[in-house]
Scaffold this motif. Structure first.
Motif, PDB file in Angstrom:
ATOM      1  N   GLN A  29      14.901  -7.338  -0.581  1.00 34.49           N
ATOM      2  CA  GLN A  29      15.334  -8.685  -0.226  1.00 34.49           C
ATOM      3  C   GLN A  29      16.641  -9.039  -0.912  1.00 34.49           C
ATOM      4  OE1 GLN A  29      12.242 -11.507  -0.814  1.00 34.49           O
ATOM      5  NE2 GLN A  29      11.004 -10.698   0.863  1.00 34.49           N
ATOM      6  N   MET A  47      -6.710  -2.841  -0.026  1.00 28.76           N
ATOM      7  CA  MET A  47      -5.347  -2.422  -0.340  1.00 28.76           C
ATOM      8  C   MET A  47      -4.366  -3.022   0.650  1.00 28.76           C
ATOM      9  SD  MET A  47      -3.211  -0.697  -2.122  1.00 28.76           S
ATOM     10  CE  MET A  47      -4.020   0.539  -3.100  1.00 28.76           C
ATOM     11  N   PHE A  57       1.757  -7.480 -11.780  1.00 21.73           N
ATOM     12  CA  PHE A  57       0.349  -7.848 -11.727  1.00 21.73           C
ATOM     13  C   PHE A  57      -0.415  -7.114 -12.820  1.00 21.73           C
ATOM     14  CE2 PHE A  57      -0.007 -10.551  -8.209  1.00 21.73           C
ATOM     15  CZ  PHE A  57       0.865 -10.135  -7.231  1.00 21.73           C
ATOM     16  N   PRO A  58      -1.443  -7.740 -13.387  1.00 25.76           N
ATOM     17  CA  PRO A  58      -2.208  -7.047 -14.435  1.00 25.76           C
ATOM     18  C   PRO A  58      -2.984  -5.874 -13.863  1.00 25.76           C
ATOM     19  CG  PRO A  58      -3.261  -9.096 -13.848  1.00 25.76           C
ATOM     20  CD  PRO A  58      -1.934  -9.094 -13.144  1.00 25.76           C
ATOM     21  N   VAL A  59      -2.927  -4.752 -14.569  1.00 28.23           N
ATOM     22  CA  VAL A  59      -3.649  -3.548 -14.181  1.00 28.23           C
ATOM     23  C   VAL A  59      -4.921  -3.477 -15.010  1.00 28.23           C
ATOM     24  CG1 VAL A  59      -3.542  -1.051 -14.000  1.00 28.23           C
ATOM     25  CG2 VAL A  59      -1.486  -2.409 -13.659  1.00 28.23           C
ATOM     26  N   PRO A  60      -6.082  -3.363 -14.355  1.00 24.94           N
ATOM     27  CA  PRO A  60      -7.333  -3.330 -15.143  1.00 24.94           C
ATOM     28  C   PRO A  60      -7.430  -2.066 -15.980  1.00 24.94           C
ATOM     29  CG  PRO A  60      -7.792  -2.849 -12.858  1.00 24.94           C
ATOM     30  CD  PRO A  60      -6.353  -3.264 -12.912  1.00 24.94           C
ATOM     31  N   LYS A 118      11.302 -12.164 -10.191  1.00 26.58           N
ATOM     32  CA  LYS A 118      11.675 -10.771 -10.383  1.00 26.58           C
ATOM     33  C   LYS A 118      11.183 -10.293 -11.735  1.00 26.58           C
ATOM     34  CE  LYS A 118      13.784  -6.867  -9.767  1.00 26.58           C
ATOM     35  NZ  LYS A 118      13.214  -5.851  -8.871  1.00 26.58           N
ATOM     36  N   ALA A 130       6.365 -12.310  -1.869  1.00 29.36           N
ATOM     37  CA  ALA A 130       7.443 -11.676  -2.631  1.00 29.36           C
ATOM     38  C   ALA A 130       8.558 -12.657  -2.941  1.00 29.36           C
ATOM     39  CB  ALA A 130       7.980 -10.489  -1.847  1.00 29.36           C
ATOM     40  N   LEU A 171       9.930  -4.331  -2.543  1.00 23.32           N
ATOM     41  CA  LEU A 171      10.183  -5.440  -1.622  1.00 23.32           C
ATOM     42  C   LEU A 171      11.239  -6.383  -2.182  1.00 23.32           C
ATOM     43  CD1 LEU A 171       6.580  -6.308  -0.449  1.00 23.32           C
ATOM     44  CD2 LEU A 171       8.424  -5.510   0.985  1.00 23.32           C
ATOM     45  N   GLN A 172      11.136  -6.697  -3.449  1.00 21.44           N
ATOM     46  CA  GLN A 172      12.090  -7.632  -4.040  1.00 21.44           C
ATOM     47  C   GLN A 172      13.489  -7.040  -4.047  1.00 21.44           C
ATOM     48  OE1 GLN A 172      10.285  -8.628  -7.803  1.00 21.44           O
ATOM     49  NE2 GLN A 172       9.335 -10.454  -6.928  1.00 21.44           N
ATOM     50  N   ASP A 173      13.586  -5.740  -4.380  1.00 13.58           N
ATOM     51  CA  ASP A 173      14.906  -5.092  -4.342  1.00 13.58           C
ATOM     52  C   ASP A 173      15.492  -5.145  -2.935  1.00 13.58           C
ATOM     53  OD1 ASP A 173      13.911  -2.504  -6.691  1.00 13.58           O
ATOM     54  OD2 ASP A 173      14.748  -4.508  -7.006  1.00 13.58           O
ATOM     55  N   ASP A 215      -5.457  -0.362  -5.897  1.00 12.31           N
ATOM     56  CA  ASP A 215      -4.734   0.279  -6.988  1.00 12.31           C
ATOM     57  C   ASP A 215      -3.602  -0.651  -7.399  1.00 12.31           C
ATOM     58  OD1 ASP A 215      -3.726   1.967  -8.816  1.00 12.31           O
ATOM     59  OD2 ASP A 215      -3.156   3.547  -7.433  1.00 12.31           O
ATOM     60  N   MET A 216      -3.766  -1.326  -8.522  1.00  8.50           N
ATOM     61  CA  MET A 216      -2.798  -2.360  -8.902  1.00  8.50           C
ATOM     62  C   MET A 216      -1.445  -1.765  -9.251  1.00  8.50           C
ATOM     63  SD  MET A 216      -4.514  -4.928  -8.285  1.00  8.50           S
ATOM     64  CE  MET A 216      -3.347  -6.160  -8.765  1.00  8.50           C
ATOM     65  N   LYS A 217      -1.413  -0.550  -9.757  1.00  6.34           N
ATOM     66  CA  LYS A 217      -0.128   0.074 -10.074  1.00  6.34           C
ATOM     67  C   LYS A 217       0.706   0.235  -8.813  1.00  6.34           C
ATOM     68  CE  LYS A 217      -1.686   2.539 -14.157  1.00  6.34           C
ATOM     69  NZ  LYS A 217      -1.914   3.858 -14.783  1.00  6.34           N
ATOM     70  N   ARG A 218       0.046   0.681  -7.753  1.00  4.87           N
ATOM     71  CA  ARG A 218       0.764   0.866  -6.493  1.00  4.87           C
ATOM     72  C   ARG A 218       1.244  -0.475  -5.951  1.00  4.87           C
ATOM     73  NH1 ARG A 218      -1.788   3.593  -1.040  1.00  4.87           N
ATOM     74  NH2 ARG A 218      -0.032   3.206   0.322  1.00  4.87           N
ATOM     75  N   VAL A 219       0.412  -1.513  -6.109  1.00  7.71           N
ATOM     76  CA  VAL A 219       0.811  -2.843  -5.645  1.00  7.71           C
ATOM     77  C   VAL A 219       2.069  -3.292  -6.378  1.00  7.71           C
ATOM     78  CG1 VAL A 219       0.125  -5.253  -5.613  1.00  7.71           C
ATOM     79  CG2 VAL A 219      -1.495  -3.510  -4.947  1.00  7.71           C
ATOM     80  N   ASN A 220       2.110  -3.062  -7.678  1.00 10.43           N
ATOM     81  CA  ASN A 220       3.294  -3.454  -8.444  1.00 10.43           C
ATOM     82  C   ASN A 220       4.539  -2.712  -7.970  1.00 10.43           C
ATOM     83  OD1 ASN A 220       2.132  -5.368 -10.177  1.00 10.43           O
ATOM     84  ND2 ASN A 220       1.260  -3.760 -11.444  1.00 10.43           N
ATOM     85  N   ALA A 231       1.094  -9.578  -0.834  1.00 10.87           N
ATOM     86  CA  ALA A 231       2.237  -9.372  -1.737  1.00 10.87           C
ATOM     87  C   ALA A 231       3.547  -9.517  -0.982  1.00 10.87           C
ATOM     88  CB  ALA A 231       2.138  -7.988  -2.379  1.00 10.87           C
ATOM     89  N   LEU A 273      -1.494  -5.793  -0.122  1.00 10.41           N
ATOM     90  CA  LEU A 273      -0.066  -5.540   0.098  1.00 10.41           C
ATOM     91  C   LEU A 273       0.530  -6.590   1.031  1.00 10.41           C
ATOM     92  CD1 LEU A 273       0.205  -1.674   0.427  1.00 10.41           C
ATOM     93  CD2 LEU A 273       1.115  -3.127  -1.364  1.00 10.41           C
ATOM     94  N   GLU A 301       5.108  -1.446  -4.960  1.00 12.64           N
ATOM     95  CA  GLU A 301       5.494  -1.974  -3.657  1.00 12.64           C
ATOM     96  C   GLU A 301       6.183  -3.324  -3.801  1.00 12.64           C
ATOM     97  OE1 GLU A 301       4.278   1.218  -1.349  1.00 12.64           O
ATOM     98  OE2 GLU A 301       5.234  -0.640  -0.678  1.00 12.64           O
ATOM     99  N   LEU A 302       5.687  -4.145  -4.710  1.00 11.77           N
ATOM    100  CA  LEU A 302       6.279  -5.468  -4.905  1.00 11.77           C
ATOM    101  C   LEU A 302       7.714  -5.356  -5.398  1.00 11.77           C
ATOM    102  CD1 LEU A 302       5.882  -8.533  -5.021  1.00 11.77           C
ATOM    103  CD2 LEU A 302       5.058  -8.245  -7.341  1.00 11.77           C
ATOM    104  N   SER A 303       7.950  -4.456  -6.347  1.00  5.51           N
ATOM    105  CA  SER A 303       9.313  -4.303  -6.861  1.00  5.51           C
ATOM    106  C   SER A 303      10.242  -3.789  -5.767  1.00  5.51           C
ATOM    107  CB  SER A 303       9.313  -3.352  -8.057  1.00  5.51           C
ATOM    108  OG  SER A 303       8.886  -2.069  -7.671  1.00  5.51           O
TER     109      SER A 303
END
Lengths: 144, 161
Positions: free
Chosen positions: B145, A1, A21-24, A17, A12, B141-143, B130-135, A8, A5, B137-139
């Protein structure tokens, strides 16, 4: 994790924008029937029962008590001891996997089960010896 | 009395089966750790008569221990281990381990709940991503920046005027 991150964060700037990412897909676990035979390897369907409950157990069967039993009773008790032993060893394997210290109660339980099995074999050996000696006496009487 | 696959008729079997956690197997398969002298027929007969489990097929494999040096420098190899994969008619999933392991841990516990013994070792279970959490966090971060870049532009405009 954390590594994901961190990567990521670095990426970034380059990721457009709105990109996601694809969620399994989450596969649903199959329903296990309550009467499945492998539940005999667990106590109350728990991988590790609480050690306070595990410490409560009685003593092993004594040979005196088993002499009154029939062969079928001893046979059934043997199989119950087998299942109990397998259950205890399965718990131990799980504890080793989780790097937990195996409590003394587990060792004592295994000892009690082993003593019971030894007592069963002792009682059966006694009966076998009595039977063979009786046969020999009968042969001697027959010959004389 | 059902049919016995093996040749030996054993009234008092004394073999220990340990049910293991097969992480990559389908639910209809179960893994058992078994002594070395046990063959596939024994496995089927044992599970059928002791646990009343219908066995469809049995696969076995022997795992050789890794070489290591003891304190005297002698090269040793631990005992080999036999594991058996059994296919069943009904699926079974190994129950999850408890989340809080404080009841089972002995010795001193650190404030975060970890044990002193396990500090020098690797983490017990690798954390799954957890890919949902990664997404999310990514959003974020972009906001963030975008806000920073807008603030920089505002400062530059102020300096010019």
């Amino acid at each position: 994790m954390r590594s994901t991150l961190a990567s990521a964060q670095k990426a970034a700037v380059r990721i457009p924008k709105g990109f996601v990412f694809p969620v399994p897909k989450v596969k649903s676990a199959p329903k296990v029937s309550d009467t499945h035979p492998l539940w005999n390897f667990f106590r109350d369907k728990q991988a590790l029962p609480p050690p306070s409950e595990e410490a409560k157990f009685g003593r092993a069967w004594a040979a005196e008590e088993l002499r009154w039993k029939s062969f079928n009773d001893l046979h059934g008790l043997w199989y119950n001891c087998l299942r109990e032993k397998n259950l205890l060893f399965t718990q131990r394997a799980e504890m080793k996997r989780l790097q937990l210290t195996i409590p003394k109660a587990s060792n004592e339980r295994v000892l009690a089960v082993n003593k019971t099995m030894a007592a069963i074999k002792f009682v059966l050996w006694e009966r076998q010896r009595a039977y063979t000696s009786a046969k020999q006496l009968e042969k001697q009487k027959g010959s004389s | 009395m059902s049919k016995i696959a093996g040749k030996r008729l054993v009234y008092f079997p004394n073999i220990t089966f340990t049910l293991c956690r097969g992480l990559n197997l389908q639910p209809k398969f179960a893994v058992f750790r078994v002594p070395l002298h046990v063959n596939k027929f024994d496995v089927r007969d044992y599970l059928q008569h002791v646990y009343n489990l219908k066995v469809v097929s049995v696969k076995s494999r022997i795992y050789q221990g890794k070489l290591f040096r003891n304190q005297l420098g002698q090269v040793k190899r631990p005992q080999s281990e036999k594991r058996v994969i059994v296919e069943m008619e009904e699926p079974f999933v190994y129950p999850n381990a408890p989340n809080d392991l404080k009841d089972w841990q002995e010795g001193e516990l650190l404030p975060d709940g970890s044990n002193v013994k396990t500090l020098s070792r690797y983490p017990k279970v690798l954390e799954q991503v957890d890919m949902k959490r990664v997404n999310e966090e990514l959003s974020k971060l972009q906001d963030k920046q975008i806000l920073e870049s807008q603030q920089k532009i505002a400062r530059l405009l102020k300096k010019k005027y």
